[in-house]
Motif scaffolding. Structure first.
Motif, PDB file in Angstrom:
ATOM      1  N   HIS A 193       3.760  19.985   6.058  1.00  0.00           N
ATOM      2  CA  HIS A 193       3.266  21.342   6.274  1.00  0.00           C
ATOM      3  C   HIS A 193       2.092  21.633   5.350  1.00  0.00           C
ATOM      4  O   HIS A 193       2.178  22.526   4.492  1.00  0.00           O
ATOM      5  CB  HIS A 193       4.357  22.378   6.054  1.00  0.00           C
ATOM      6  CG  HIS A 193       5.611  22.100   6.824  1.00  0.00           C
ATOM      7  ND1 HIS A 193       6.582  21.254   6.368  1.00  0.00           N
ATOM      8  CD2 HIS A 193       6.028  22.559   8.014  1.00  0.00           C
ATOM      9  CE1 HIS A 193       7.559  21.193   7.257  1.00  0.00           C
ATOM     10  NE2 HIS A 193       7.244  21.968   8.271  1.00  0.00           N
ATOM     11  N   ASP A 225      11.383  20.498   6.584  1.00  0.00           N
ATOM     12  CA  ASP A 225      12.052  20.961   7.804  1.00  0.00           C
ATOM     13  C   ASP A 225      13.561  20.911   7.635  1.00  0.00           C
ATOM     14  O   ASP A 225      14.100  19.962   7.079  1.00  0.00           O
ATOM     15  CB  ASP A 225      11.657  20.084   8.995  1.00  0.00           C
ATOM     16  CG  ASP A 225      10.245  20.369   9.457  1.00  0.00           C
ATOM     17  OD1 ASP A 225       9.742  21.478   9.177  1.00  0.00           O
ATOM     18  OD2 ASP A 225       9.649  19.499  10.097  1.00  0.00           O
ATOM     19  N   ASP A 272       1.991  23.781  10.558  1.00  0.00           N
ATOM     20  CA  ASP A 272       3.008  22.906  11.122  1.00  0.00           C
ATOM     21  C   ASP A 272       2.626  22.605  12.571  1.00  0.00           C
ATOM     22  O   ASP A 272       2.324  23.517  13.334  1.00  0.00           O
ATOM     23  CB  ASP A 272       4.342  23.681  11.087  1.00  0.00           C
ATOM     24  CG  ASP A 272       5.543  22.763  11.263  1.00  0.00           C
ATOM     25  OD1 ASP A 272       5.356  21.647  11.772  1.00  0.00           O
ATOM     26  OD2 ASP A 272       6.651  23.194  10.900  1.00  0.00           O
ATOM     27  N   HIS A 281      12.991  26.247   7.324  1.00  0.00           N
ATOM     28  CA  HIS A 281      12.364  25.429   6.298  1.00  0.00           C
ATOM     29  C   HIS A 281      13.091  25.571   4.967  1.00  0.00           C
ATOM     30  O   HIS A 281      13.724  26.584   4.708  1.00  0.00           O
ATOM     31  CB  HIS A 281      10.896  25.831   6.123  1.00  0.00           C
ATOM     32  CG  HIS A 281      10.039  25.447   7.279  1.00  0.00           C
ATOM     33  ND1 HIS A 281       9.690  26.338   8.279  1.00  0.00           N
ATOM     34  CD2 HIS A 281       9.492  24.258   7.615  1.00  0.00           C
ATOM     35  CE1 HIS A 281       8.954  25.704   9.176  1.00  0.00           C
ATOM     36  NE2 HIS A 281       8.812  24.443   8.809  1.00  0.00           N
ATOM     37  N   HIS A 307      12.191  26.394  13.889  1.00  0.00           N
ATOM     38  CA  HIS A 307      13.033  25.632  12.966  1.00  0.00           C
ATOM     39  C   HIS A 307      12.932  26.220  11.565  1.00  0.00           C
ATOM     40  O   HIS A 307      11.891  26.701  11.159  1.00  0.00           O
ATOM     41  CB  HIS A 307      12.682  24.148  12.976  1.00  0.00           C
ATOM     42  CG  HIS A 307      11.274  23.838  12.559  1.00  0.00           C
ATOM     43  ND1 HIS A 307      10.198  23.945  13.394  1.00  0.00           N
ATOM     44  CD2 HIS A 307      10.771  23.439  11.367  1.00  0.00           C
ATOM     45  CE1 HIS A 307       9.095  23.605  12.755  1.00  0.00           C
ATOM     46  NE2 HIS A 307       9.405  23.307  11.498  1.00  0.00           N
TER      47      HIS A 307
HETATM   48 ZN   LIG Z   1       8.309  22.684   9.903  1.00  0.00          ZN
END
Ligand SMILES: [Zn+2]
Ligand SMILES: [Zn+2]
Length: 153
Positions: free
Chosen positions: A43, A110, A91, A99, A97
């Motif tokens: 990221h 992730d 990302d 983090h 999702h």
């Molecule tokens: Zn991510």
């Protein structure tokens, strides 16, 4: 998990298709910027993407990287993870999702959780306005920092 070369090619194909669908020109520089994002799970922030793209595309400017990531985020082709502008991290994975954010080294990792991804938006939130995205962040000290190691960049 690190993405293999074939995987990157597939993602680049999907990227070009997504650009076409959104009326965005998939220029060489934009493809290279996306490639840097798609090949890492770190990221990266704008500066990091810029440094990496510049190795292969010396003519790229920080401003171009910044504007490209902004544009792709607007179109939903990439995701901006952190909320504050100054430390925006990007990302290539746009599906929802959670983090894990390390407060010591700044690593952004992730988290896999079907449970959290399926978490409904509470009525108390929708009562406040239209919810357009949900982002769960766990803050703490990552394993590498906890073990006294510096995470390699
Ligand atoms: Zn991510
Ligand atoms: Zn850490």
């Amino acid at each position: 998990m690190p993405a293999g070369t074939n995987d990157i090619d597939e993602r680049l194909d999907a990227f070009v298709a997504a650009c076409r669908q959104h009326g965005v020109k998939a220029t060489h520089q934009r493809r290279e910027i996306y490639r840097e994002l798609a090949r890492t799970v770190e990221h990266p922030d704008v500066q990091t993407v810029y440094r990496r793209v510049r190795r292969r595309v010396p003519s790229v400017s920080l401003d171009t990287v910044y504007r490209t990531l902004r544009l792709l985020d607007d179109k939903g082709i990439v995701c901006r993870v952190a909320c504050q502008d100054a430390c925006a991290r990007f990302d290539a994975a746009t599906e929802r999702h959670p983090h894990f954010s390390c407060v010591k080294c700044g690593a952004l990792l992730d988290v896999c959780s079907d449970e959290l991804n399926a978490l409904p938006v509470p009525a108390s939130a929708t009562a406040l306005g239209t919810v357009t995205s949900v982002h769960v962040v766990f803050q703490g000290v990552c394993v590498a920092c906890r073990n006294g190691r510096q995470r390699g960049r």
